[in-house]
Design an enzyme around this catalytic site. Structure first.
Site, PDB file in Angstrom:
ATOM      1  N   HIS A1024       0.816  -1.219   0.000  1.00  0.00           N
ATOM      2  CA  HIS A1024       0.000   0.000   0.000  1.00  0.00           C
ATOM      3  C   HIS A1024       0.854   1.275   0.000  1.00  0.00           C
ATOM      4  O   HIS A1024       0.304   2.362  -0.119  1.00  0.00           O
ATOM      5  CB  HIS A1024      -0.936  -0.007   1.208  1.00  0.00           C
ATOM      6  CG  HIS A1024      -0.213   0.070   2.537  1.00  0.00           C
ATOM      7  ND1 HIS A1024       0.273  -1.046   3.181  1.00  0.00           N
ATOM      8  CD2 HIS A1024       0.121   1.128   3.311  1.00  0.00           C
ATOM      9  CE1 HIS A1024       0.859  -0.695   4.299  1.00  0.00           C
ATOM     10  NE2 HIS A1024       0.778   0.628   4.416  1.00  0.00           N
ATOM     11  N   ASP A1048      -0.054  -8.175   1.305  1.00  0.00           N
ATOM     12  CA  ASP A1048       0.469  -6.810   1.310  1.00  0.00           C
ATOM     13  C   ASP A1048       1.985  -6.785   1.178  1.00  0.00           C
ATOM     14  O   ASP A1048       2.594  -5.731   1.330  1.00  0.00           O
ATOM     15  CB  ASP A1048       0.055  -6.100   2.620  1.00  0.00           C
ATOM     16  CG  ASP A1048      -0.047  -4.590   2.415  1.00  0.00           C
ATOM     17  OD1 ASP A1048      -0.429  -4.168   1.310  1.00  0.00           O
ATOM     18  OD2 ASP A1048       0.283  -3.842   3.346  1.00  0.00           O
ATOM     19  N   CYS A1133       5.392   2.138   7.540  1.00  0.00           N
ATOM     20  CA  CYS A1133       5.112   0.910   6.804  1.00  0.00           C
ATOM     21  C   CYS A1133       6.228   0.664   5.774  1.00  0.00           C
ATOM     22  O   CYS A1133       6.698   1.590   5.118  1.00  0.00           O
ATOM     23  CB  CYS A1133       3.762   0.995   6.098  1.00  0.00           C
ATOM     24  SG  CYS A1133       2.380   1.039   7.257  1.00  0.00           S
TER      25      CYS A1133
END
Length: 1687
Positions: A1024, A1048, A1133
Site C-alpha cells: 500500500h 500486502d 510501513c
C-alpha cells in the site's frame, strides 16, 4: 684493414680505467676516463681509432688485415665491439650469459693489447716445483685438500673450474673459477681438448651440493659429460703422482685455505643428517625387511586397518616400499626447460603461502598489521628525513676533503654502448624493421631518446673535452637515422592501406561518425590516439603528418575531384610515396598509414567518364552510402531549425542507415565496372571489424619471416610450441612427443607429423637450420644452413641444467617417500600393538555360538509367530514417520482416484493420512467378517500388528527387532557428566537489538513509506506504500524489473544490479513463534529506531475493511509503546523485520500495521505470488493449500485432466521385437510390461530439476556485448514484417492439440475453418482484446508426459518420461500476434542466420552444411535437461531482442513479461509456481530457446578467447535448433575452458556420444550430428542422413488411435504409403546394400497390409532425395554410384 660488424644488443659499458703504472717517465693529468673516440695522451694510444677509419662511417671495428695479428682488433674499443658482437649472438641461445668488457677480459682474450709494462715476467720457482706438463683442457684434476680429495676441471691458463668454495657440506653451491693452488694430478683426460669458451659458460651457475653424493666430483662429471658417481669413481685413473701447483704455466698460486674446527664439526653434522635421508640407509633396511619379519609373527584381522597393514607388508616384501620407483625422469618431463635454479626459487613461492597461513592462524590480516605499523611508519619517516639531512652534510664534507670523479665520462660510455647497439641493429635487422612497422617505430624512438640524452649532457657540460665526444655521438645518431630513412625511401613495396569511403548528403553526421570510426579502428590496432588528417583542397604540405595509423580525409572532391582521385590512387597503393614537406627536418617523409577514411557528398567516387574509374574503384575497399530519413524529415518539418536537426541525431549514430556497396562498386545500386553486385546493410561495429581484419590480413601477407623453433635451446619447449601452432591437441602431442624422442634426424620427426598441417617454418637442430612444412600430408624438409665447426663439447650448460633439475627432483622424492615410509612404519607397529592390547568381546566376532541347552542366539530373528519385527524407527532414507501429502505409499492410480473422490465428497477436508487410516480400519473389519463367516462366532479374533504391539508394551515385553535396534554403547555416557559442567549463565547481560550499519543502509524511503534492499537485485516493501503500476523506480523503466506480491508483501526483482555495493541477505517466509526480531524504523528526520519484537503466529487480521495476511508480533518496549515514543507510527510501513540466525542476519518481512496502543504489530511475510490475474468462476473456492510439490511452492488446487495411460504407437507386425529396440514410454501402474510407480510420481521426478539452484550468469560486459552483436546481426538480415491480424494468429495454431486451461479440449472441435466458436471462441476473443489494449494476462500451463518411443532402459530400468508444458489458448493467441511476424522472418533467413527453425533438411541442409565446411574446427554438444537448466535472466535478454525486432514492440513487451514471469503450472492436483527454467507450449518457444542457446554459446566463446563478439561471429558459423547445435569456427578454442564456462552457466553439456569430459572439436565436418542426422559429404556437396536406428524404429512402429496395449498391431492406413516412401528416401542415403534390406521389409509390410505401392530402384530414389528428380535423364556423373556405399 678489414671491418667487423657486431650484432645488436642492449648493454651498459663499464667505465674504462687505466692501469697503474709502476714507473712513469712523464706526469699527466686526467679528468676521468679517456674518451672512447679521441685521445690526448700517448698513454692511451690503445684506445684510439685509426685515422683511416674516420672516413668510413659504416665501420664499427677495425681489424689487422695482414701479418701475425691478422683478424685481431687494433684498439681496445675495437676489441669491446667484437666482444659485444659475440655476446649478442650467444645471448640468443644462452640468455644467462653475462657481458664482461673490462680490461681484464680484453687482455685475457687479446693479449697483444696488453701494455708492455703490465705483462708479467713469470718468475721461476724451479727449486720448489716438480715440473709437469700442462694438463689437457677439460681434464679432471684430483687435488689433495688435507682430509679429503677435491676435484675440478682444468680450463687452461692455470685455472680450474668447479665447486671450489661450497659454503657448507649441504648447501647450494656456485660453479666458479680459481687458480690451481693445491697439489694435483690428472685422473681423467678427454680424447681431444675441449673448448675452453664452452666450458666457461658454466661459470656462475648454481647446483645443489651434498658432500656424500652430489659433490665436486659429480659436478665435474656433469660438466664434461661422463656418467660416473662419487661412490663408484669408475672413470678415475691414479697412475700419476701429485704435482706441485707452482709450474711455468701457473704463476703465483694462492695459499691453501684451511677450514676451522667449528666448520668441520658443522659439516660432520650435516653429512650425518644427509646420510639418514640418503639411499644407502634405506637399502640396508630394505635388505633386512623388518616389517616382513613382523608380519610373520602377527596375522591380519581383515579389518580396514588390518588390510592397510597387510598392503604395507606386501609392499615391503616385493621391494617397492623402501625403494619406490624412481619418478625423477617423469618429473623432469613435466618441465619444458631445465630452469629450476634451486631452493631459493622454491622459497619465493612457498614462503608467502606459509606466512599467510601463520597470519591466518593468529588472526592477523593486512588491515590489523597496517594499523600496528602505522605509528612505526611515521617514526621511520621522521628518522629517514633526519638521516637524509645528516647524509647530505656528510657528503659535502667528504667532497671537500676527497673530491669525487666526474660521472660524465661514464654516462658518455653508456651512451656509446647504446649507439653501438642501434648501429648493430640497423646493420643486421634492417629488413625486418622495414617490414614491421612497430619495430621501425621503436628503433626511431630509441634514436630520439638517445639524442635527447646526449644533448642534455652537452648542455650540462660545456667543456671542450666533452663537446667533441657529444658531437661525434650526435653525428652517429643522425647517420643511423638517415640510413634508416634512406632505406625506407628506397623500398619497392609497402602494405596497401585500407580505404573506407562514406558518401551521403551533407549535415547528417558523416564526419562525426567517421571520426568516431577512426578512433575505434585505431584502438583496435593498438593506439587509440594514432588518428591524423589528410590536407585537402590546395594545401599540399604534409609537415603536420606524423605517420598516424588511421587518417581522415574530409570532403573528398570538394575542389577538384580529378586531382583528389589522382592523390587517392597514389596513397592507396603498394608503391612507396614520398610526401611534399616544407621544413628541412621533414624532407623525405613517407606515407605509411594503414587506414584511410574518406567522406564525400558525391554519389559516385569519381565522375563516370573519368579515365581511371576502374582503378579508383578498385582501391576503395569499403564504399558505404549513408542515409538519414530521420534528419531529412526533421529538416522538412522545421526548415532552418538547427535544434530540431540536433534532436533527430543520436550519439550512437543509429539515425544513420549504412549501405555497403560491393567491392569495386561506384553507385548506390551496386553497379561495378564488371556488372551489378549486391548491396548490404552494415553497422558501425561490423564495418570496424571488417576494416581491422583486412588490415591484419594485409600485414600478414606482407610479413617477412616464418617462425623459428630452436631444438638446440630446448627440445621439449620447441616441440610444444611447434605442435601448438599446428593445432595438435595436448593428448596427441604427448603421444607424438614420446615417439619423437627416438628420432635421429629431422626427416623422421616430420614423418610423425604427416597427418597434421604444419605451416612453413624453420627448425634449428644440432647446429643446422632446416626449412620444414607439412601441407596436405606431404612433409618437406630442406637444409638451408650447415652446422658450425664441430665441437667436442656440445651443450655442457644444458647438461648441467638437466642434471641439476634431476638432482632437485630426486631430493624432493626422497623427502616425500621418507615421510610416507616413516608414517607407514609407525602405523604398522601401532596397529599390531593396539590389536594385541585391546580386549576381546563376544560380539566382536563375526559368527554366533551357543554354550549349551537353553542358550539363544541374539543375532537371529525371533520369527516364532507371535510377533513381527518393527524395523528401525525414526528418520531413514525414506523420511520420518508416515509419508506426507506427496508420497502415496505405493498407491495405484485407481486408489489415488478413489482418494480424490472421497476428498471431493467431504468438501476438501480430507488428507491422505485420513484415507490410509480408513483403509486399514476397513481391512480389519473385512478380515473379521470373513473369519466369522467361516469359523462362526466362537472363533477368537486374529490379533493385528497394532494390537500385538500394544499388548507387548502393556506386558513390558521386548521384541527381537527392538533388541537389534539398540546400539552396543547405549549404557555408556556420551560426553562429560552434568556434574562436571562448570558453565555459568550471565543474567546481567544486555541483549543488543541494534542492527549493524550495513543493514541500516539498506532501508531507504520508497513511495509513501519505506523499503528494504535484500540484495542488489531484490527490493521488498509494503504493497500500500508502493507507487502506481508503470512508474519508473530507482531510475529503471518498468521493463527492467518484475513485480510479485503476496498479500500486502511486495517484491521487486531488477534484471541488473541497482545496489551492487551490498551483499545478498537471506529472505525467509516469517519465522518460528517466540523468536525475538528487530523492526528497523527509519524516520524522515534522520531518527533510527530498532524495536525488539517477539514474533507470534501467522494469521489473517482484519484492519478496517481490509484483511492483512502476515505474522503478528508483540513489542518488548512496555505496555504503552506509542505514548513513550517507542512504537511505530503511520508512515513506518515498509520497514523490515530482521533477526540474527546464528551468525547471519535474516529478513522475514515488512511492517504493514499496528494496533492503536502500538504494542501489537503485523509484518507482511514473503509467501507465494497471488493469483489476482486469474478469473475464477463457479462455486466458492476451497481454502488455498500450502506446502511444496516436488520442491516447488503450491499456489492452488489443480484442474488438469488425469494423465493419459494410453499410447498412440502400434506394432506394424506381430513379430517379436529385436533386442534393444525402442518401445513406447511407460504407461503407468497398469502397464503390463513393468511394475512401476504412478504417473504422478514420474511427473514429480521430472519437475525436481526446476527447483534446483541455477548457474552463474556470464559477466555483465560480455553479456551486453553479445546481445548487442546478435541484435545487430538480426537487424541487418531480417526483413521488416507487418503485424499479424487476429484471424492470421488463429490460423497459425495447430488445431490437433489441446486448448489448455480451462477447457482442455481439442482445438479442432471449436474451429470452423476460419474462426473459433463456443467456449474457445470467447477465450480467444478475450485474449485478443487484452492484447490490443496492452493489458497483462497470466499464462496458466498444463503439465503432461510425452508419448514417444524411448530406450528400454527408461522403461525396464529407471523409469523416465519427458515433461510437456501446454499453455492456454489465450496465451497462444497473444504470443502469435506479438511474435508471429518475427518467427516468420527468422524462418525465411534460416539459411543465413544461426537459428535454423523452419529449415528443410534435404533442401536447405546442403547449403547450411556448406557454410559450416568453410571453417577449420567443428563441434557439437548434447545437453542434458536443457529446459530445466535455463535461467530466466538469459531468457529475458533473448526476449528483449525479440521484442525490439517485433512489429509492435510496446504490445509485445507486455506479452513477453507475462511469459517470463513466474509460471503457473497445473499438475492435476495442484497449481504450482515455477520461477526458473524454460516455459514451453507457445508458438514462439523454439525461437526463444534457440536465441538463448545462441547467447550462451557466444558468451562462452567470447569469455574463453577474449575476442569481440562481432569478430567471433565473423570467424564462426552456428546452427541452433532448440537445444541441438553445430558450431564451426576458425578460432583456437581451449575446449576445457569452453566446457567449464558452459557448466558455470548452469548447463550440462556432454559429448555427442553421451561421454563425460570436455567437448571435442574436429577438423572435419564429416560425422557431426544435427537433428538426429549425421552430416556427410561427397563430390556433389554436403547432406544429412538419418541414423539407421531411427529408420528401423519407423519400420517396427506406426501411429494410430490411442490404446492401452502397445504390442497390438495396426493394419495399413491411408498415410502409411507416404511414410514408407519417405522412409525409402532416407534409407537410400546409406547405400544400396542397406537400401535393399529396407526395401525388402517395406515390400513385406505392404504385402501383409494390402498396401499397393511400387518400390523404386536405389538410384532413382537417391536422385529424388538428393537432386529432386527421378528422371532417367539425370546425368550419369550425378548418380553418386560409389559415394554412398555402406560403411
Amino acid at each position: 684493414m678489414r671491418m667487423a660488424t657486431p650484432s645488436s644488443a642492449p648493454s651498459v659499458r663499464n667505465t674504462e680505467k687505466r692501469k697503474n703504472k709502476k714507473a712513469s717517465s712523464k706526469a699527466s693529468v686526467s679528468f676521468g676516463a679517456p674518451s672512447p673516440l679521441s685521445s690526448e695522451s700517448e698513454d692511451e694510444i690503445n684506445y684510439m681509432t685509426p685515422p683511416e677509419q674516420e672516413a668510413q662511417p659504416g665501420a664499427l671495428a677495425a681489424l689487422h688485415a695482414e701479418g701475425p695479428l691478422a683478424g685481431l682488433p687494433v684498439t681496445r674499443s675495437d676489441a669491446r665491439v667484437l666482444i659485444f658482437n659475440e655476446w649478442e649472438e650467444r645471448k640468443k641461445s644462452d640468455p644467462w650469459l653475462r657481458l664482461d668488457m673490462s680490461d681484464k677480459a680484453i687482455f685475457r682474450r687479446y693479449p697483444h693489447l696488453r701494455p708492455k709494462e703490465d705483462r708479467p715476467d713469470a718468475p721461476s720457482h724451479a727449486e720448489d716445483a716438480m715440473d709437469a706438463k700442462e694438463p689437457v683442457i677439460g681434464s679432471i684434476l684430483e687435488q689433495d685438500d688435507h682430509k679429503f680429495y677435491h676435484y675440478s676441471v682444468y680450463i687452461g691458463g692455470g685455472l680450474v673450474m668447479g665447486v671450489n668454495n661450497p659454503s657448507a657440506a649441504v648447501c647450494q653451491a656456485t660453479i666458479d673459477v680459481e687458480k690451481l693452488h693445491l697439489w694435483w694430478r690428472p685422473v681423467w683426460e678427454p680424447r681431444h681438448p675441449l673448448d675452453s669458451a664452452e666450458l666457461r659458460k658454466c661459470v656462475g651457475m648454481t647446483v645443489p651440493y651434498v658432500a656424500t653424493t652430489v659433490n665436486c666430483y659429480q659436478v665435474c662429471c656433469w660438466i664434461v659429460g661422463i656418467k660416473d658417481t662419487w661412490l663408484k669413481r669408475a672413470k678415475i685413473s691414479r697412475d700419476l703422482p701429485f704435482y706441485s701447483p707452482v709450474q711455468d704455466w701457473n704463476v703465483d698460486p694462492q695459499e691453501p685455505f684451511i677450514p676451522s674446527k667449528l666448520r668441520m664439526v658443522s659439516d660432520g653434522i650435516l653429512v650425518a643428517l644427509s646420510a639418514v635421508i640418503g639411499r644407502p640407509i634405506k637399502n640396508l633396511l630394505a635388505s633386512v625387511k623388518p616389517l616382513n619379519i613382523l608380519n610373520i609373527v602377527l596375522s591380519c584381522d581383515w579389518t580396514f586397518s588390518g588390510i592397510v597393514n597387510a598392503l604395507i607388508l606386501l609392499a615391503e616384501l616385493f621391494d617397492i616400499f623402501w625403494t619406490p620407483p624412481d619418478v625423477t625422469n617423469w618429473m623432469i618431463s613435466i618441465f619444458g626447460e631445465w630452469q629450476a635454479e634451486g631452493p631459493f626459487d622454491l622459497a619465493l613461492d612457498v614462503v608467502p603461502t606459509l606466512l599467510g597461513g601463520i597470519g591466518m592462524a593468529f588472526g592477523l590480516t593486512s588491515e590489523t598489521i597496517g594499523r600496528k605499523l602505522a605509528s612505526t611508519n611515521s617514526a621511520l619517516k621522521a628518522a629517514q628525513e633526519m638521516g637524509k639531512f645528516a647524509i647530505e652534510v656528510f657528503k659535502q664534507i667528504m667532497a671537500w676533503i676527497w673530491p669525487s670523479e666526474d660521472p660524465v665520462p661514464a654516462l658518455l660510455s653508456n651512451m656509446e654502448q647504446a649507439i653501438i647497439k642501434n648501429e648493430c641493429q640497423l646493420e643486421n635487422q634492417l629488413t625486418a624493421m622495414l617490414r614491421d612497422r612497430n619495430a621501425g617505430a621503436e628503433f626511431l624512438r630509441s634514436l630520439d631518446e638517445e639524442e635527447q640524452e646526449v644533448r642534455k649532457i652537452a648542455a650540462k657540460c660545456g667543456n671542450s673535452a666533452t663537446t667533441g665526444t657529444t658531437n661525434a655521438l650526435l653525428a652517429r645518431i643522425s647517420m643511423a637515422r638517415a640510413a634508416f630513412e634512406k632505406a625506407r625511401a628506397e623500398q619497392t613495396s609497402r602494405v596497401r592501406p585500407v580505404v573506407i569511403m562514406v558518401s551521403g548528403r551533407p549535415g547528417i553526421g558523416k564526419t562525426c561518425f567517421c571520426q568516431n570510426l577512426a578512433k575505434r579502428i585505431a584502438a583496435s590496432l593498438g593506439d587509440e590516439t594514432s588518428v591524423g588528417i589528410i590536407p585537402r583542397a590546395d594545401v599540399d604540405h604534409w609537415d603536420a603528418y606524423k605517420g598516424a595509423r588511421v587518417v581522415l580525409w574530409d570532403d573528398f572532391g570538394m575542389d577538384n575531384v580529378v586531382k583528389d582521385a589522382l592523390r587517392l590512387q597514389m596513397l592507396a597503393d603498394t608503391c612507396p610515396v614520398t610526401l611534399n614537406c616544407d621544413r628541412i627536418e621533414n624532407k623525405g617523409k613517407m606515407f605509411d598509414s594503414q587506414v584511410i577514411i574518406i567522406t564525400t557528398n558525391q554519389q559516385t567516387p569519381v565522375p563516370l567518364d573519368y579515365v581511371n574509374l576502374e582503378a579508383v574503384c578498385r582501391r576503395i575497399d569499403f564504399l558505404v552510402y549513408a542515409e538519414s530519413p530521420v534528419v531529412d524529415d526533421a529538416r522538412a518539418r522545421a526548415p532552418g531549425d538547427v535544434n530540431a536537426v540536433k534532436a533527430a541525431m543520436r550519439p550512437d549514430y543509429s539515425h544513420i542507415n549504412f549501405i555497403l556497396a560491393p567491392q569495386g562498386g561506384f553507385d548506390r545500386q551496386g553497379n561495378t565496372p564488371y556488372g551489378k553486385g549486391v548491396t548490404k546493410i552494415i553497422g558501425a561495429t561490423a564495418l570496424c571489424a571488417r576494416a581491422v581484419a583486412l588490415v591484419h590480413e594485409r600485414h600478414d601477407d606482407f610479413g617477412l619471416q616464418n617462425k623459428v623453433y630452436d631444438f638446440d635451446a630446448g627440445k621439449i619447449t620447441a616441440f610444444k610450441a611447434m605442435a601448438a601452432d599446428a593445432g595438435i591437441p595436448w593428448y596427441k602431442m604427448a603421444a607424438i612427443g614420446c615417439k619423437a624422442m627416438g628420432c635421429t634426424c629431422v626427416e623422421e620427426a616430420m614423418h610423425l607429423l604427416k597427418d597434421y598441417e604444419v605451416a612453413p617454418c624453420q627448425v634449428i637442430y644440432n647446429g643446422a637450420t632446416y626449412n620444414v612444412s607439412c601441407i596436405k600430408g606431404a612433409p618437406m624438409v630442406e637444409k638451408v644452413k650447415e652446422p658450425e665447426l664441430p665441437k667436442t663439447l656440445v651443450n655442457c650448460v644444458r647438461r648441467i641444467k638437466e642434471a641439476r633439475l634431476r638432482c632437485y627432483c630426486r631430493m624432493a622424492a626422497d623427502v616425500i617417500t621418507s615421510i610416507l615410509q616413516a608414517a607407514g612404519t609407525a602405523f604398522s607397529i601401532y596397529h599390531q600393538i593396539e590389536k594385541r592390547s585391546r580386549p576381546s568381546f563376544y560380539w566382536d566376532r563375526g559368527y554366533t555360538y551357543r554354550d549349551g541347552p537353553g542358550s539363544f542366539d541374539i543375532f537371529e530373528d525371533d520369527d516364532d509367530g507371535w510377533y513381527h519385527s518393527e524395523g528401525k524407527k525414526g528418520k531413514n532414507k525414506k523420511g520420518r514417520g508416515r509419508p506426507g501429502v506427496f508420497r502415496t505409499r505405493g498407491l495405484t492410480d485407481e486408489e489415488y482416484d478413489e482418494f480424490k473422490k472421497r476428498r471431493e465428497s467431504r468438501g476438501g477436508k480430507y488428507s491422505i493420512d485420513d484415507y490410509l487410516a480408513d483403509r486399514e480400519r476397513e481391512e480389519e473389519l473385512l478380515e473379521r467378517d470373513e473369519e466369522e463367516a467361516i469359523f462362526g462366532d466362537g472363533f477368537g479374533l486374529k490379533a493385528t500388528r497394532r494390537s500385538r504391539k500394544a499388548e507387548r508394551a502393556k506386558l513390558g515385553l521386548v521384541s527381537g527387532g527392538d533388541i537389534r535396534a539398540r546400539k552396543p554403547i547405549d549404557w555408556n555416557v556420551v560426553g562429560p557428566s552434568w556434574a562436571d559442567d562448570d558453565r555459568q549463565v550471565d543474567y546481567g547481560e544486555k541483549i543488543n537489538f541494534e542492527a549493524p550499519v550495513s543493514i541500516w543502509s539498506r532501508v531507504v524511503q520508497f513511495g509513501t513509506g519505506w523499503g528494504f534492499w535484500v540484495s542488489g537485485h531484490v527490493f521488498i516493501t509494503a504493497k500500500h506504500v508502493a507507487p502506481p503500476k508503470g512508474t519508473e523506480i530507482f531510475g529503471r523503466k518498468p521493463g527492467d524489473f518484475t513485480v510479485t506480491s503476496s498479500g500486502d508483501f511486495l517484491k521487486y526483482y531488477f534484471t541488473s544490479a541497482v545496489r551492487p555495493d551490498i551483499p545478498a541477505m537471506v529472505l525467509e517466509n516469517g519465522c518460528q513463534e517466540g523468536v525475538v526480531a528487530s523492526v528497523l524504523v527509519k524516520r524522515a528526520s534522520g531518527e533510527m529506531l530498532a524495536l525488539a519484537v517477539r514474533m507470534g503466529s501467522q494469521a489473517a487480521i482484519k484492519i478496517g475493511s481490509a484483511v492483512v495476511h502476515g505474522q503478528t508480533g508483540m513489542l518488548l518496549t512496555g505496555s504503552n509503546a506509542k505514548a513513550q515514543d517507542l512504537g511505530t507510527i503511520p508512515g513506518d510501513c515498509g520497514c523490515p523485520y530482521v533477526y540474527k540466525k546464528g551468525n547471519t542476519w535474516v529478513v522475514i518481512g515488512v511492517h504493514v500495521a499496528a494496533t492503536r496502543s502500538g504494542n501489537t504489530v503485523i509484518a507482511a511475510t514473503h509467501g507465494e505470488p497471488t493469483l489476482e490475474a486469474l478469473e475464477f468462476q463457479g462455486p466458492p473456492m476451497l481454502p488455498r493449500p500450502s506446502g511444496t510439490y516436488a520442491g516447488l511452492p503450491i499456489a492452488d488446487y489443480g484442474d488438469a485432466p488425469p494423465l493419459s495411460t494410453k499410447t498412440m504407437f502400434w506394432r506394424t507386425s506381430p513379430e517379436k521385437l529385436p533386442p534393444g529396440a525402442w518401445e513406447p514410454a511407460y504407461l503407468g501402474s497398469k502397464d503390463e510390461r513393468v511394475d512401476g510407480p504412478s504417473l504422478q510420481q514420474v511427473m514429480r521426478d521430472q519437475l525436481k530439476p526446476y527447483s534446483e539452484p541455477r548457474g552463474l550468469l556470464p559477466p555483465q560486459e560480455i553479456l551486453d556485448a553479445v546481445c548487442d552483436a546478435i541484435e545487430n546481426r538480426l537487424e541487418n538480415t531480417l526483413e521488416p514484417q507487418k503485424p499479424w491480424t487476429f484471424k492470421k494468429a488463429c490460423e497459425s495454431l495447430d488445431k490437433n492439440t489441446s486448448s489448455g486451461y480451462p477447457y482442455h479440449k481439442q482445438k479442432s472441435k471449436d474451429w470452423t475453418g476460419s474462426a473459433f466458436i463456443g467456449d474457445l471462441g470467447d477465450q480467444a476473443t478475450h485474449a485478443n482484446n487484452m492484447y490490443e489494449m496492452g493489458k497483462s494476462m497470466r499464462p496458466i500451463y498444463t503439465a503432461a508426459l510425452k508419448d514417444e518411443l524411448v530406450k528400454p532402459d527408461k522403461i525396464y530400468g529407471k523409469i523416465k518420461k519427458r515433461l510437456l508444458w501446454g499453455s492456454d489458448l489465450g496465451t497462444m493467441i497473444r504470443a502469435a500476434r506479438a511474435f508471429g511476424p518475427f518467427c516468420d522472418a527468422l524462418k525465411e533467413t534460416c539459411i543465413f542466420n544461426p537459428i535454423r527453425v523452419g529449415m528443410s533438411m534435404n533442401e536447405d541442409g546442403p547449403f547450411i552444411f556448406a557454410r559450416h565446411a568453410n571453417f577449420r574446427y567443428h563441434m557439437d554438444a548434447d545437453y542434458t535437461r536443457w529446459d530445466s537448466t535455463q535461467q530466466r535472466a538469459i531468457l529475458k535478454r533473448a526476449g528483449d531482442i525479440m521484442v525490439r525486432l517485433s512489429p509492435e514492440p510496446d504490445l509485445a513487451r507486455v506479452v513477453m513479461d507475462d511469459l517470463l514471469a513466474p509460471s503457473l503450472l497445473d499438475v492435476g492436483d495442484y497449481k504450482i509456481v515455477v520461477e526458473e527454467g524454460l516455459p514451453s507450449g507457445c508458438p514462439c518457444t523454439t525461437q526463444l530457446n534457440s536465441l538463448a542457446h545462441w547467447i550462451l554459446t557466444l558468451c562462452a566463446m567470447v569469455e574463453v578467447t577474449r575476442v569481440d563478439p562481432d569478430i567471433v561471429m565473423q570467424e564462426s558459423e552456428f546452427s541452433f535448433y532448440g537445444d541441438d547445435e553445430v558450431v564451426s569456427t576458425n578460432l583456437e578454442l581451449d575446449m576445457v575452458k569452453y566446457t567449464m564456462a558452459l557448466r558455470r552457466y548452469g548447463l550440462l553439456p556432454t559429448r555427442a556420444d553421451k561421454e563425460e569430459g570436455p567437448l571435442e572439436r574436429r577438423q572435419t565436418l564429416q560425422g557431426i550430428s544435427f537433428l538426429r542426422r549425421a552430416i556427410v559429404g561427397d563430390q556433389f556437396g554436403w547432406y544429412g542422413r538419418l541414423d539407421r536406428a531411427s529408420i528401423d524404429r519407423q519400420l517396427l512402429w506406426t501411429k494410430g488411435p490411442n490404446h492401452q496395449n502397445p504390442f497390438e498391431t495396426l493394419p495399413g492406413h491411408a498415410q502409411r504409403p507416404s511414410q514408407l516412401m519417405a522412409l525409402l528416401g532416407e534409407a537410400a542415403m546409406h547405400g544400396e546394400k542397406y537400401y535393399r534390406t529396407v526395401a525388402s521389409r517395406v515390400s513385406k509390410e505392404a504385402a501383409q497390409s494390402g498396401i499397393e505401392m511400387v518400390v523404386p530402384r536405389h538410384r532413382s530414389v537417391l536422385r529424388w532425395v538428393r537432386f529432386g528428380t527421378m528422371d532417367a535423364e539425370t546425368p550419369q556423373e550425378r548418380s553418386a554410384v560409389f559415394v554412398n556405399e555402406d560403411e
